[in-house]
Design an enzyme around this catalytic site. Sequence first.
Site, PDB file in Angstrom:
ATOM      1  N   ARG A 119       0.333   5.563  -1.841  1.00  0.00           N
ATOM      2  CA  ARG A 119      -0.185   6.839  -1.326  1.00  0.00           C
ATOM      3  C   ARG A 119      -0.358   6.791   0.194  1.00  0.00           C
ATOM      4  O   ARG A 119      -0.119   5.753   0.812  1.00  0.00           O
ATOM      5  CB  ARG A 119      -1.500   7.213  -2.013  1.00  0.00           C
ATOM      6  CG  ARG A 119      -2.636   6.244  -1.776  1.00  0.00           C
ATOM      7  CD  ARG A 119      -3.848   6.731  -2.581  1.00  0.00           C
ATOM      8  NE  ARG A 119      -4.883   5.730  -2.711  1.00  0.00           N
ATOM      9  CZ  ARG A 119      -5.910   5.617  -1.873  1.00  0.00           C
ATOM     10  NH1 ARG A 119      -6.020   6.408  -0.839  1.00  0.00           N
ATOM     11  NH2 ARG A 119      -6.829   4.686  -2.078  1.00  0.00           N
ATOM     12  N   ASP A 178      -2.041  -7.866  -4.921  1.00  0.00           N
ATOM     13  CA  ASP A 178      -3.182  -7.750  -4.017  1.00  0.00           C
ATOM     14  C   ASP A 178      -2.794  -8.550  -2.782  1.00  0.00           C
ATOM     15  O   ASP A 178      -2.667  -9.778  -2.851  1.00  0.00           O
ATOM     16  CB  ASP A 178      -4.426  -8.341  -4.694  1.00  0.00           C
ATOM     17  CG  ASP A 178      -5.624  -8.393  -3.753  1.00  0.00           C
ATOM     18  OD1 ASP A 178      -5.464  -8.128  -2.538  1.00  0.00           O
ATOM     19  OD2 ASP A 178      -6.723  -8.716  -4.245  1.00  0.00           O
ATOM     20  N   VAL A 179      -2.587  -7.864  -1.655  1.00  0.00           N
ATOM     21  CA  VAL A 179      -2.050  -8.561  -0.480  1.00  0.00           C
ATOM     22  C   VAL A 179      -2.981  -9.663   0.037  1.00  0.00           C
ATOM     23  O   VAL A 179      -2.523 -10.580   0.721  1.00  0.00           O
ATOM     24  CB  VAL A 179      -1.697  -7.588   0.678  1.00  0.00           C
ATOM     25  CG1 VAL A 179      -0.578  -6.653   0.284  1.00  0.00           C
ATOM     26  CG2 VAL A 179      -2.928  -6.831   1.166  1.00  0.00           C
ATOM     27  N   ILE A 205      -5.003  10.046  11.482  1.00  0.00           N
ATOM     28  CA  ILE A 205      -3.985  10.587  10.575  1.00  0.00           C
ATOM     29  C   ILE A 205      -4.673  11.159   9.335  1.00  0.00           C
ATOM     30  O   ILE A 205      -5.595  10.532   8.792  1.00  0.00           O
ATOM     31  CB  ILE A 205      -2.998   9.471  10.137  1.00  0.00           C
ATOM     32  CG1 ILE A 205      -2.445   8.702  11.346  1.00  0.00           C
ATOM     33  CG2 ILE A 205      -1.874  10.048   9.277  1.00  0.00           C
ATOM     34  CD1 ILE A 205      -1.683   9.518  12.355  1.00  0.00           C
ATOM     35  N   GLY A 214       0.841  -1.208   0.000  1.00  0.00           N
ATOM     36  CA  GLY A 214       0.000   0.000   0.000  1.00  0.00           C
ATOM     37  C   GLY A 214       0.867   1.244   0.000  1.00  0.00           C
ATOM     38  O   GLY A 214       0.513   2.262   0.589  1.00  0.00           O
ATOM     39  N   SER A 236      -3.826   0.020  14.344  1.00  0.00           N
ATOM     40  CA  SER A 236      -4.596   1.261  14.525  1.00  0.00           C
ATOM     41  C   SER A 236      -5.028   1.351  15.982  1.00  0.00           C
ATOM     42  O   SER A 236      -5.188   0.315  16.645  1.00  0.00           O
ATOM     43  CB  SER A 236      -5.848   1.221  13.641  1.00  0.00           C
ATOM     44  OG  SER A 236      -6.755   2.218  14.030  1.00  0.00           O
ATOM     45  N   TYR A 243     -13.027  -3.613  11.045  1.00  0.00           N
ATOM     46  CA  TYR A 243     -11.712  -2.959  11.036  1.00  0.00           C
ATOM     47  C   TYR A 243     -10.996  -3.139  12.380  1.00  0.00           C
ATOM     48  O   TYR A 243      -9.807  -3.488  12.427  1.00  0.00           O
ATOM     49  CB  TYR A 243     -11.912  -1.471  10.724  1.00  0.00           C
ATOM     50  CG  TYR A 243     -10.648  -0.661  10.586  1.00  0.00           C
ATOM     51  CD1 TYR A 243      -9.879  -0.731   9.422  1.00  0.00           C
ATOM     52  CD2 TYR A 243     -10.233   0.203  11.599  1.00  0.00           C
ATOM     53  CE1 TYR A 243      -8.728   0.038   9.279  1.00  0.00           C
ATOM     54  CE2 TYR A 243      -9.088   0.968  11.462  1.00  0.00           C
ATOM     55  CZ  TYR A 243      -8.334   0.883  10.307  1.00  0.00           C
ATOM     56  OH  TYR A 243      -7.186   1.636  10.182  1.00  0.00           O
ATOM     57  N   ASN A 296       1.416  -2.480   5.443  1.00  0.00           N
ATOM     58  CA  ASN A 296       0.665  -1.230   5.604  1.00  0.00           C
ATOM     59  C   ASN A 296      -0.673  -1.233   4.877  1.00  0.00           C
ATOM     60  O   ASN A 296      -1.597  -0.535   5.309  1.00  0.00           O
ATOM     61  CB  ASN A 296       1.539  -0.064   5.101  1.00  0.00           C
ATOM     62  CG  ASN A 296       0.726   1.190   4.881  1.00  0.00           C
ATOM     63  OD1 ASN A 296       0.412   1.912   5.829  1.00  0.00           O
ATOM     64  ND2 ASN A 296       0.345   1.475   3.636  1.00  0.00           N
ATOM     65  N   LYS A 346      -7.437  -5.039  13.053  1.00  0.00           N
ATOM     66  CA  LYS A 346      -6.275  -4.329  13.606  1.00  0.00           C
ATOM     67  C   LYS A 346      -5.863  -4.904  14.959  1.00  0.00           C
ATOM     68  O   LYS A 346      -4.676  -4.910  15.307  1.00  0.00           O
ATOM     69  CB  LYS A 346      -6.583  -2.828  13.706  1.00  0.00           C
ATOM     70  CG  LYS A 346      -6.787  -2.154  12.350  1.00  0.00           C
ATOM     71  CD  LYS A 346      -5.555  -2.275  11.460  1.00  0.00           C
ATOM     72  CE  LYS A 346      -5.660  -1.519  10.157  1.00  0.00           C
ATOM     73  NZ  LYS A 346      -4.445  -1.602   9.346  1.00  0.00           N
TER      74      LYS A 346
HETATM   75  P1  NAP Z   1      -4.940   4.898   2.052  1.00  0.00           P
HETATM   76  O1  NAP Z   1      -4.576   6.325   1.797  1.00  0.00           O
HETATM   77  O2  NAP Z   1      -6.290   4.408   1.649  1.00  0.00           O
HETATM   78  O3  NAP Z   1      -3.814   3.978   1.406  1.00  0.00           O
HETATM   79  C1  NAP Z   1      -3.918   2.586   1.463  1.00  0.00           C
HETATM   80  C2  NAP Z   1      -3.137   2.011   0.299  1.00  0.00           C
HETATM   81  O4  NAP Z   1      -3.254   0.582   0.364  1.00  0.00           O
HETATM   82  C3  NAP Z   1      -3.684   2.458  -1.047  1.00  0.00           C
HETATM   83  O5  NAP Z   1      -2.640   2.779  -1.924  1.00  0.00           O
HETATM   84  C4  NAP Z   1      -4.437   1.232  -1.498  1.00  0.00           C
HETATM   85  O6  NAP Z   1      -4.529   1.083  -2.897  1.00  0.00           O
HETATM   86  C5  NAP Z   1      -3.603   0.106  -0.930  1.00  0.00           C
HETATM   87  N1  NAP Z   1      -4.347  -1.140  -0.877  1.00  0.00           N
HETATM   88  C6  NAP Z   1      -5.650  -1.321  -0.548  1.00  0.00           C
HETATM   89  N2  NAP Z   1      -5.983  -2.611  -0.667  1.00  0.00           N
HETATM   90  C7  NAP Z   1      -4.886  -3.269  -1.109  1.00  0.00           C
HETATM   91  C8  NAP Z   1      -4.607  -4.613  -1.424  1.00  0.00           C
HETATM   92  N3  NAP Z   1      -5.545  -5.557  -1.356  1.00  0.00           N
HETATM   93  N4  NAP Z   1      -3.368  -4.939  -1.853  1.00  0.00           N
HETATM   94  C9  NAP Z   1      -2.396  -3.995  -1.964  1.00  0.00           C
HETATM   95  N5  NAP Z   1      -2.606  -2.694  -1.678  1.00  0.00           N
HETATM   96  C10 NAP Z   1      -3.827  -2.337  -1.242  1.00  0.00           C
HETATM   97  O7  NAP Z   1      -4.823   4.552   3.612  1.00  0.00           O
HETATM   98  P2  NAP Z   1      -3.909   5.187   4.754  1.00  0.00           P
HETATM   99  O8  NAP Z   1      -4.743   6.119   5.523  1.00  0.00           O
HETATM  100  O9  NAP Z   1      -2.624   5.629   4.198  1.00  0.00           O
HETATM  101  O10 NAP Z   1      -3.707   3.905   5.668  1.00  0.00           O
HETATM  102  C11 NAP Z   1      -2.558   3.086   5.607  1.00  0.00           C
HETATM  103  C12 NAP Z   1      -2.608   2.088   6.763  1.00  0.00           C
HETATM  104  O11 NAP Z   1      -2.671   2.804   7.995  1.00  0.00           O
HETATM  105  C13 NAP Z   1      -3.836   1.194   6.731  1.00  0.00           C
HETATM  106  O12 NAP Z   1      -3.496  -0.096   7.161  1.00  0.00           O
HETATM  107  C14 NAP Z   1      -4.764   1.846   7.718  1.00  0.00           C
HETATM  108  O13 NAP Z   1      -5.668   0.941   8.276  1.00  0.00           O
HETATM  109  C15 NAP Z   1      -3.779   2.350   8.754  1.00  0.00           C
HETATM  110  N6  NAP Z   1      -4.295   3.427   9.585  1.00  0.00           N
HETATM  111  C16 NAP Z   1      -4.669   4.617   9.038  1.00  0.00           C
HETATM  112  C17 NAP Z   1      -5.170   5.625   9.872  1.00  0.00           C
HETATM  113  C18 NAP Z   1      -5.580   6.958   9.361  1.00  0.00           C
HETATM  114  O14 NAP Z   1      -6.056   7.775  10.165  1.00  0.00           O
HETATM  115  N7  NAP Z   1      -5.424   7.258   8.091  1.00  0.00           N
HETATM  116  C19 NAP Z   1      -5.277   5.396  11.242  1.00  0.00           C
HETATM  117  C20 NAP Z   1      -4.897   4.175  11.756  1.00  0.00           C
HETATM  118  C21 NAP Z   1      -4.391   3.195  10.918  1.00  0.00           C
HETATM  119  P3  NAP Z   1      -5.787   1.703  -3.703  1.00  0.00           P
HETATM  120  O15 NAP Z   1      -5.415   3.112  -3.939  1.00  0.00           O
HETATM  121  O16 NAP Z   1      -5.860   0.883  -4.927  1.00  0.00           O
HETATM  122  O17 NAP Z   1      -6.995   1.531  -2.841  1.00  0.00           O
END
Ligand code: NAP
Length: 251
Positions: free
Chosen positions: A19, A67-68, A192, A16, A146, A159, A94, A163
């Site tokens: 982005r 695809d993970v 975040i 992931g 998370s 979710y 991630n 996590k």
């Molecule tokens: P994000 O902006 O949605 O980025 C997630 C990335 O993972 C995207 O590039 C997405 O690709 C990719 N992805 C989704 N499904 C996938 C799969 N099956 N195989 C490979 N790649 C895949 O999310 P983020 O906010 O950066 O979050 C990153 C991590 O941090 C996640 O695990 C999330 O649960 C965790 N987290 C985030 C927050 C927050 O506040 N943002 C808080 C706690 C934890 P696509 O663009 O194709 O969908």
Amino acid sequence: MSEYLSLEGRTAIVTGGARGIGKAIAETLGARGAKVVVVDLIMDLAEEAANEIATNHGVETAALEADVSDQASVKAMVKAAIAKFGQIDILINNAGITRDGLIMRMKEADWDMVLDINLKGAFNCSQALARPMMKQRYGRIINISSVSGVAGQAGQTNYSSSKAGLLGFTKALAKEVGSRGITVNAVAPGFIETVLTHELPEEIKEMSIKLTPMGRFGTPQDIANAVAFLAAEESSFITGVTLQVDGGMVM
Ligand code: NAP
């Protein structure tokens, strides 16, 4: 003596990584000198991220599609990464998604998809790299969990379960592979600013800030800094822990 927290000579896979938090992690590991493999579903964004890191930090990078949640796809990706770089030292699990809803309304498909990507995805990637990391007697596996997995969050039974599951997975795997020089840790971000959280209603965002002693949302860079620390040589006696990077939101 090498620079503190240098990752020179190491190669990292970031799932992931195209982005959001994953991209910040990939960029930060590259800035510390690591070669970086950006793994994602959408290749144009992943390639863009990999090229940016190579240009900005003068390190070798690659973008690989996987695809993970799909074991065969992960195995092929790991094979290609090892063929290109010879050795993978750091794995950042991630990739993650949300499909929120109260339990009464949650579709079975939304439960399954979140568990398959967030939890089974980490299993698939860690399993594919366990043997090579054990052979080389070195590894860093970092699972992005998370605070929802630590404290639970209404509307996120799927979710939060995925996590929280990652935290158990982290500890169990840490015990399995510690004797081979591999550490396994989790980072639990709070709120975040990314696409994942952008869409949330304003009142939820305001409430989150109120609940955060540091009085702000976190940034992807806040998470990347913690990950870079755990990924470094210097963190070799830290394993099985959950590092909360949440501005004090959950304690
Ligand atoms: P994000 O902006 O949605 O980025 C997630 C990335 O993972 C995207 O590039 C997405 O690709 C990719 N992805 C989704 N499904 C996938 C799969 N099956 N195989 C490979 N790649 C895949 O999310 P983020 O906010 O950066 O979050 C990153 C991590 O941090 C996640 O695990 C999330 O649960 C965790 N987290 C985030 C927050 C927050 O506040 N943002 C808080 C706690 C934890 P696509 O663009 O194709 O969908």
